[in-house]
Write a protein that holds these residues in place. Structure first.
Motif, short mmCIF file in Angstrom:
data_model
loop_
_atom_site.label_atom_id
_atom_site.label_comp_id
_atom_site.label_asym_id
_atom_site.label_seq_id
_atom_site.Cartn_x
_atom_site.Cartn_y
_atom_site.Cartn_z
N ASP A 117 1.12 23.29 -8.25
CA ASP A 117 2.11 22.13 -8.30
C ASP A 117 2.42 21.14 -7.85
OD1 ASP A 117 4.31 24.54 -9.81
OD2 ASP A 117 2.95 25.78 -8.20
N ALA A 118 3.22 20.13 -8.89
CA ALA A 118 3.40 18.75 -7.98
C ALA A 118 4.22 18.50 -8.08
CB ALA A 118 2.35 17.59 -8.94
N TYR A 119 5.57 17.84 -6.56
CA TYR A 119 6.45 18.06 -6.37
C TYR A 119 6.57 15.75 -6.42
CZ TYR A 119 6.57 22.41 -5.52
OH TYR A 119 6.39 23.92 -5.98
N PRO A 120 7.12 15.18 -6.81
CA PRO A 120 7.27 13.72 -5.98
C PRO A 120 7.99 14.26 -4.95
CG PRO A 120 9.25 14.11 -8.27
CD PRO A 120 8.43 15.21 -7.93
N LEU A 121 7.22 13.14 -3.91
CA LEU A 121 8.82 12.62 -2.72
C LEU A 121 9.27 11.27 -2.95
CD1 LEU A 121 5.05 11.76 -0.43
CD2 LEU A 121 6.68 13.77 -0.62
N PRO A 122 10.42 11.73 -2.10
CA PRO A 122 11.55 11.25 -2.58
C PRO A 122 11.26 9.65 -2.11
CG PRO A 122 12.24 12.88 -0.66
CD PRO A 122 10.75 13.14 -0.89
N GLY A 123 12.45 9.13 -3.28
CA GLY A 123 12.54 7.44 -3.42
C GLY A 123 11.16 6.69 -4.12
N ALA A 124 10.66 5.83 -4.07
CA ALA A 124 9.62 5.09 -5.16
C ALA A 124 9.19 6.07 -6.01
CB ALA A 124 9.79 3.53 -4.86
N PRO A 125 9.07 5.57 -7.34
CA PRO A 125 7.72 7.01 -7.83
C PRO A 125 6.74 6.67 -7.59
CG PRO A 125 9.22 5.47 -9.71
CD PRO A 125 9.67 4.84 -8.13
N GLY A 126 5.88 7.19 -7.27
CA GLY A 126 4.12 6.93 -6.55
C GLY A 126 3.41 8.30 -5.97
N PRO A 127 3.36 8.28 -5.05
CA PRO A 127 3.03 9.24 -4.35
C PRO A 127 3.64 10.92 -4.61
CG PRO A 127 3.54 8.06 -2.62
CD PRO A 127 3.93 7.30 -4.04
N PRO A 138 1.33 -0.84 -0.26
CA PRO A 138 0.10 0.02 0.30
C PRO A 138 0.82 1.03 -0.09
CG PRO A 138 -0.04 -0.62 2.07
CD PRO A 138 0.40 -2.16 0.95
N GLU A 139 0.35 2.08 -0.65
CA GLU A 139 0.79 3.30 -0.18
C GLU A 139 1.08 4.21 0.17
OE1 GLU A 139 0.96 5.55 -4.66
OE2 GLU A 139 -1.27 4.91 -4.10
N GLU A 140 2.23 4.64 1.40
CA GLU A 140 2.93 4.82 2.48
C GLU A 140 3.06 6.91 2.21
OE1 GLU A 140 3.70 2.42 4.71
OE2 GLU A 140 2.50 1.12 5.49
N ASP A 144 7.00 9.75 7.88
CA ASP A 144 6.63 10.26 8.80
C ASP A 144 7.17 11.55 8.71
OD1 ASP A 144 5.53 8.20 10.49
OD2 ASP A 144 7.37 7.59 11.24
N THR A 145 8.13 11.50 7.69
CA THR A 145 9.21 12.89 7.69
C THR A 145 7.89 13.85 6.90
OG1 THR A 145 9.87 12.33 6.00
CG2 THR A 145 11.35 12.06 7.99
N THR A 146 6.76 13.48 5.78
CA THR A 146 6.38 13.99 5.52
C THR A 146 4.69 14.30 6.03
OG1 THR A 146 7.06 13.11 3.19
CG2 THR A 146 5.19 14.10 3.07
N GLN A 147 4.11 13.91 7.03
CA GLN A 147 3.47 13.42 7.74
C GLN A 147 3.80 15.34 8.50
OE1 GLN A 147 0.22 12.98 7.68
NE2 GLN A 147 0.61 10.47 7.12
N ARG A 148 5.41 15.41 9.14
CA ARG A 148 5.10 16.49 10.01
C ARG A 148 5.71 17.84 9.69
NH1 ARG A 148 9.54 12.42 12.56
NH2 ARG A 148 11.53 13.86 11.30
N LEU A 182 -1.33 18.83 -1.09
CA LEU A 182 -1.77 17.40 0.21
C LEU A 182 -1.11 16.47 -0.79
CD1 LEU A 182 -5.07 17.42 -3.03
CD2 LEU A 182 -5.02 17.62 0.40
N VAL A 183 -1.16 15.18 -0.46
CA VAL A 183 -0.27 13.69 -0.50
C VAL A 183 -0.99 13.33 -1.78
CG1 VAL A 183 1.57 11.78 -0.16
CG2 VAL A 183 1.95 14.02 1.34
N VAL A 184 -0.74 13.16 -2.74
CA VAL A 184 -1.76 11.74 -3.53
C VAL A 184 -1.06 10.92 -4.46
CG1 VAL A 184 -3.08 12.17 -5.95
CG2 VAL A 184 -3.70 14.09 -3.94
N GLY A 185 -1.63 9.65 -4.49
CA GLY A 185 -0.75 8.42 -4.65
C GLY A 185 -1.06 8.41 -6.07
N ARG A 186 -0.52 7.34 -6.86
CA ARG A 186 -0.27 7.12 -8.07
C ARG A 186 -1.45 7.25 -8.55
NH1 ARG A 186 2.67 1.76 -9.36
NH2 ARG A 186 2.42 3.02 -11.68
#
Length: 280
Positions: A243-253, A106-108, A111-115, A125-129
């Protein structure tokens, strides 16, 4: 080539061929034309491939077009960069042998992004794929309202805007739905076997004729910025850039941040909404 990606490739080519008029590509339309858009043989001629080869592609037959053939078709069809990338993705998926279903995590949201969201003064917003809303900042929650109280499985941007009452809060809802559907189509092509993609597309197509019609158009987009107009019950109309910015790590949110021009009426209304939120 596997059946489902092969069929997707065939339908994408067909919808793109029928939207082009002969005069768009320098051809004479001629009398007694009975087909919408270009004929198959006209497109084959423009792309430098045989009519029989292209016909087999559009029929979903087992052909394996080279990168050069795909590029030639993209040029002949006046594809955008996004459409060209989508064409290559579909062809790559069609060439890939069928594999056993894999397990998807599941996309998660870290915690650092939640903070980060809790400290952000702007709506974010954080939006999934597949456009599921995974997390939001306090001010974004004030904009979303009752949406934040829905069960996790129902928090999806497309689902929100396909609601019968969405026109009241989003005056440009129809254009936004078309844009989001095109973004979803691009994401589904990147991983056509994902169970969330199949579940969401099936659910929306059954529930909404509008979505089913848009999905059948095979439009694709990889939009990373835009503009949104919202009618909020407490502060009135808001015109926001996003504007949309990819989160660090694997492609997705993706992190989507909404802002207003400094010193303008929209920024003042956002500040008013933030003040009302803090006063609770």
């Amino acid at each position: 080539m596997t059946d489902e990606p092969r069929r997707e490739l065939a339908e994408f080519l067909r919808t793109r061929r029928t939207r082009l008029r002969p005069e768009d590509v320098g051809l004479e339309p001629g009398p007694r034309r009975r087909v919408a858009g270009l004929r198959r043989e006209e497109l084959a001629l423009l792309a430098g491939v045989s009519s029989d080869y292209y016909q087999r592609m559009e029929q979903g037959r087992d052909v394996r077009p080279s990168e050069q053939v795909l590029d030639a078709l993209a040029r002949a069809l006046n594809f955008s960069t996004e459409e060209c990338r989508h064409l290559h993705s579909l062809a790559a998926a069609a060439r890939t042998p069928a594999r056993a279903p894999r397990r998807y995590e599941p996309e998660e949201v870290p915690d650092t992004t939640q903070r980060l969201l809790r400290t952000m003064p702007s709506p974010a917003l954080v939006v999934g794929r597949y456009l599921d809303v995974l997390a939001w900042s306090p001010l974004a929650g004030a904009l979303l309202g009752e949406f934040t109280r829905l069960p996790v499985t129902e928090r999806n941007l497309l689902s929100l805007l396909l609601h019968p009452e969405a026109d009241q809060t989003c005056p440009e809802r129809a254009a936004t739905v078309a844009e989001l559907t095109a973004m979803l189509r691009a994401q589904v092509a990147a991983d056509p076997g994902h169970p969330r993609a199949a579940e969401l597309v099936g659910e929306l197509a059954v529930r909404s004729d509008e979505f089913a019609t848009l999905w059948a158009r095979h439009d694709v987009a990889e939009t990373t910025r835009g503009r949104m107009r919202v009618n909020h019950p407490l502060v009135g109309e808001l015109n926001l850039d996003w504007d949309a910015y990819p989160l660090p790590g694997a492609p997705g949110p993706m992190l989507i941040v909404y802002t207003a021009v400094e010193g303008g009426p929209d920024a003042e209304r956002l500040q008013l909404l933030a003040g009302l939120l803090n006063a609770r």
